[in-house]
Design an enzyme around this catalytic site. Structure first.
Site, PDB file in Angstrom:
ATOM      1  N   CYS A   1       0.814  -1.235   0.000  1.00 23.89           N
ATOM      2  CA  CYS A   1       0.000   0.000   0.000  1.00 23.89           C
ATOM      3  C   CYS A   1       0.839   1.273   0.000  1.00 23.89           C
ATOM      4  O   CYS A   1       0.315   2.356  -0.246  1.00 23.89           O
ATOM      5  CB  CYS A   1      -0.953  -0.001   1.184  1.00 23.89           C
ATOM      6  SG  CYS A   1      -1.896  -1.512   1.325  1.00 23.89           S
TER       7      CYS A   1
ATOM      8  N   HIS B   1      -3.383   6.962   3.192  1.00 23.69           N
ATOM      9  CA  HIS B   1      -3.769   5.664   2.641  1.00 23.69           C
ATOM     10  C   HIS B   1      -5.151   5.332   3.207  1.00 23.69           C
ATOM     11  O   HIS B   1      -5.405   5.464   4.407  1.00 23.69           O
ATOM     12  CB  HIS B   1      -2.739   4.613   3.058  1.00 23.69           C
ATOM     13  CG  HIS B   1      -3.150   3.226   2.737  1.00 23.69           C
ATOM     14  ND1 HIS B   1      -3.735   2.882   1.533  1.00 23.69           N
ATOM     15  CD2 HIS B   1      -3.088   2.071   3.469  1.00 23.69           C
ATOM     16  CE1 HIS B   1      -3.998   1.600   1.542  1.00 23.69           C
ATOM     17  NE2 HIS B   1      -3.628   1.079   2.695  1.00 23.69           N
TER      18      HIS B   1
ATOM     19  N   ASN C   1     -10.105  -0.197   0.586  1.00 22.55           N
ATOM     20  CA  ASN C   1      -8.647  -0.104   0.544  1.00 22.55           C
ATOM     21  C   ASN C   1      -8.161  -0.640  -0.812  1.00 22.55           C
ATOM     22  O   ASN C   1      -8.218  -1.843  -1.057  1.00 22.55           O
ATOM     23  CB  ASN C   1      -8.069  -0.919   1.702  1.00 22.55           C
ATOM     24  CG  ASN C   1      -6.555  -0.908   1.742  1.00 22.55           C
ATOM     25  OD1 ASN C   1      -5.903  -0.494   0.795  1.00 22.55           O
ATOM     26  ND2 ASN C   1      -5.998  -1.375   2.842  1.00 22.55           N
TER      27      ASN C   1
HETATM   28  O1  UT7 Z   1      -3.323  -1.483   3.856  1.00 20.65           O
HETATM   29  C1  UT7 Z   1      -3.089  -2.114   5.068  1.00 20.65           C
HETATM   30  C2  UT7 Z   1      -4.061  -3.228   5.145  1.00 20.65           C
HETATM   31  N1  UT7 Z   1      -4.602  -3.578   6.402  1.00 20.65           N
HETATM   32  C3  UT7 Z   1      -5.230  -2.754   7.261  1.00 20.65           C
HETATM   33  O2  UT7 Z   1      -5.278  -1.565   7.131  1.00 20.65           O
HETATM   34  C4  UT7 Z   1      -5.901  -3.405   8.428  1.00 20.65           C
HETATM   35  C5  UT7 Z   1      -5.838  -2.601   9.692  1.00 20.65           C
HETATM   36  N2  UT7 Z   1      -6.740  -3.201  10.694  1.00 20.65           N
HETATM   37  C6  UT7 Z   1      -8.045  -2.953  10.684  1.00 20.65           C
HETATM   38  O3  UT7 Z   1      -8.546  -2.177   9.886  1.00 20.65           O
HETATM   39  C7  UT7 Z   1      -8.895  -3.634  11.750  1.00 20.65           C
HETATM   40  O4  UT7 Z   1      -8.064  -4.340  12.640  1.00 20.65           O
HETATM   41  C8  UT7 Z   1      -9.961  -4.602  11.130  1.00 20.65           C
HETATM   42  C9  UT7 Z   1     -11.048  -3.810  10.415  1.00 20.65           C
HETATM   43  C10 UT7 Z   1      -9.319  -5.572  10.159  1.00 20.65           C
HETATM   44  C11 UT7 Z   1     -10.624  -5.404  12.228  1.00 20.65           C
HETATM   45  O5  UT7 Z   1     -11.212  -4.520  13.187  1.00 20.65           O
HETATM   46  P1  UT7 Z   1     -11.059  -4.793  14.742  1.00 20.65           P
HETATM   47  O6  UT7 Z   1     -11.790  -3.731  15.445  1.00 20.65           O
HETATM   48  O7  UT7 Z   1      -9.579  -4.947  15.019  1.00 20.65           O
HETATM   49  O8  UT7 Z   1     -11.849  -6.137  14.891  1.00 20.65           O
HETATM   50  P2  UT7 Z   1     -11.326  -7.546  15.444  1.00 20.65           P
HETATM   51  O9  UT7 Z   1     -10.403  -8.184  14.464  1.00 20.65           O
HETATM   52  O10 UT7 Z   1     -10.867  -7.371  16.863  1.00 20.65           O
HETATM   53  O11 UT7 Z   1     -12.661  -8.367  15.489  1.00 20.65           O
HETATM   54  C12 UT7 Z   1     -13.694  -8.077  16.435  1.00 20.65           C
HETATM   55  C13 UT7 Z   1     -14.789  -9.089  16.253  1.00 20.65           C
HETATM   56  C14 UT7 Z   1     -14.301 -10.539  16.259  1.00 20.65           C
HETATM   57  O12 UT7 Z   1     -15.306 -11.318  16.869  1.00 20.65           O
HETATM   58  P3  UT7 Z   1     -15.167 -11.743  18.424  1.00 20.65           P
HETATM   59  O13 UT7 Z   1     -13.883 -12.523  18.501  1.00 20.65           O
HETATM   60  O14 UT7 Z   1     -15.125 -10.468  19.201  1.00 20.65           O
HETATM   61  O15 UT7 Z   1     -16.392 -12.554  18.650  1.00 20.65           O
HETATM   62  C15 UT7 Z   1     -14.223 -10.901  14.806  1.00 20.65           C
HETATM   63  O16 UT7 Z   1     -14.372 -12.273  14.579  1.00 20.65           O
HETATM   64  O17 UT7 Z   1     -15.412  -8.899  14.979  1.00 20.65           O
HETATM   65  C16 UT7 Z   1     -15.400 -10.135  14.250  1.00 20.65           C
HETATM   66  N3  UT7 Z   1     -15.266  -9.813  12.827  1.00 20.65           N
HETATM   67  C17 UT7 Z   1     -16.330  -9.555  12.051  1.00 20.65           C
HETATM   68  N4  UT7 Z   1     -17.641  -9.502  12.301  1.00 20.65           N
HETATM   69  C18 UT7 Z   1     -18.461  -9.178  11.288  1.00 20.65           C
HETATM   70  C19 UT7 Z   1     -14.133  -9.725  12.093  1.00 20.65           C
HETATM   71  N5  UT7 Z   1     -14.443  -9.395  10.836  1.00 20.65           N
HETATM   72  C20 UT7 Z   1     -15.794  -9.281  10.777  1.00 20.65           C
HETATM   73  C21 UT7 Z   1     -16.704  -8.958   9.763  1.00 20.65           C
HETATM   74  N6  UT7 Z   1     -18.017  -8.914  10.043  1.00 20.65           N
HETATM   75  N7  UT7 Z   1     -16.297  -8.666   8.493  1.00 20.65           N
END
Ligand code: UT7
Length: 324
Positions: A112, A251, A281
């Site tokens: 990215c 970004h 993204n």
């Molecule tokens: O260009 C660089 C590329 N990457 C990035 O920029 C990624 C940077 N990171 C992020 O943007 C965030 O970490 C994410 C959007 C990927 C995830 O957000 P988060 O607030 O860190 O969520 P999490 O991974 O802690 O997940 C929270 C909950 C989990 O469930 P439990 O364990 O609390 O029951 C996940 O399983 O949300 C669940 N979850 C979803 N639920 C519905 C994860 N993805 C999804 C989804 N829909 N798509």
């Protein structure tokens, strides 16, 4: 040293709009989760166009804006993590499409941060007199390397391309640039290529299955810290204060990352140009698409000071402080 200016920009995204509701029919997710955790509402997903094709469309727009003829381009530098082929490079394919017969062409792999890396390389070529006009492109069809069963990644990304023509000029457009990499954190965002497979390898080769795997939380933490560090470094190197910055083009990964970085910098998120709600993204294309869109909307005027800042797989990061 020659001065470098951005002579024109262009961008292109595929027509196919995919909503959060559409994705909720593929994986266990919903509009509310995606919107509140990322800010993304729609993204564009290719229905067959590959990276070189969407990149060519963005390139032609940037060249038209810059009033540059194909034969005058000295270098084509393409930032992409999703090339059409291992060989030839995407840059060479675009060269053939636009008939830029005098250009030297190569791809850059910086995920990215690729648009910033490409801009930095182009700037060095022009500053030293090695080139006069350079076409840089950030282009991705991320959709082809996503695991469409993995809700933690497939909801984040979109396809798109952005281009800019940089040329030597009488006014300095690129005031300062800062880049860096931290390979120790490489495992946080990966997409495996082919493993070594030949008659001299004993064990069976891994199946070729290139999909994105990501530790979202690790990238989030890194992104917030590195955006703050990069912006402060650019301000320091150029002798500008944050109040003198008219717009920041980040970004476009996650609204909450931008919000957290803004908080650390003690500035409003209003200073950031954000279009991730529409495109998600788009990796190497994201900064360029936002930059071009802001240009076209008339958000910048001559003399404005703008910061571009990005981060991504590698891990990589970088930014540029630009005078419009
Ligand atoms: O260009 C660089 C590329 N990457 C990035 O920029 C990624 C940077 N990171 C992020 O943007 C965030 O970490 C994410 C959007 C990927 C995830 O957000 P988060 O607030 O860190 O969520 P999490 O991974 O802690 O997940 C929270 C909950 C989990 O469930 P439990 O364990 O609390 O029951 C996940 O399983 O949300 C669940 N979850 C979803 N639920 C519905 C994860 N993805 C999804 C989804 N829909 N798509």
């Amino acid at each position: 040293m020659n001065k470098v200016k951005i002579a024109g920009t262009g961008s292109y995204v595929p027509d196919n709009i995919v909503t959060n509701d559409d994705l909720s029919r593929l994986v266990d997710t919903n509009d509310e989760w995606i919107k509140s955790r990322t800010g993304i509402i729609t993204r564009r997903i290719s229905q067959g166009e590959d990276t070189s094709q969407i990149a060519t469309k963005a390139a032609l727009k940037a060249m038209e804006k810059a009033k540059v003829l194909p034969g005058d381009i000295d270098f084509i530098i393409v930032a992409t993590a999703t090339p059409d082929n291992f060989i030839p490079s995407t840059a060479c394919m675009i060269q053939n499409n636009i008939e830029a017969i005098n250009a030297t062409c190569f791809d850059v792999s910086a995920a990215c941060s690729g648009f910033i890396y490409a801009m930095d390389i182009a700037t060095q070529f022009i500053k030293t007199g090695r080139a006069n006009k350079v076409l840089i492109i950030g282009a991705e069809t991320l959709s082809k390397i996503l695991d469409w069963k993995d809700r933690s990644t497939c909801i984040l990304f979109g396809d798109g391309a952005a281009a800019a023509v940089l040329k030597s000029g009488d006014e300095d457009g690129i005031i300062s640039t800062y880049t860096g990499s931290d390979g120790r954190l490489g495992d946080a965002l990966t997409c495996r290529a082919v493993s070594v497979n030949n008659p001299y390898v004993d064990k069976e080769a891994e199946k070729f299955n290139p999909v994105v795997k990501m530790d979202g939380k690790e990238i989030f933490r890194f992104a917030v810290k590195i955006m703050q560090k990069t912006i402060n470094k650019l301000l320091h190197d150029s002798g500008c204060s944050i109040d003198e910055i008219d717009c920041i083009i980040p970004h476009q990964a996650n609204f909450r990352i931008i919000e957290a970085a803004a908080k650390r910098l003690n500035i409003s998120t209003d200073k950031f140009y954000i279009d991730l709600d529409k495109y998600g993204n788009t990796s190497a294309a994201s900064i360029g698409i936002a930059f071009d869109e802001a240009y076209r909307k008339g958000i910048f005027k001559h003399g404005d000071t703008v910061i571009l800042v990005g981060f991504g797989g590698g891990l990589t990061y970088g930014g540029s402080l630009i005078k419009i």
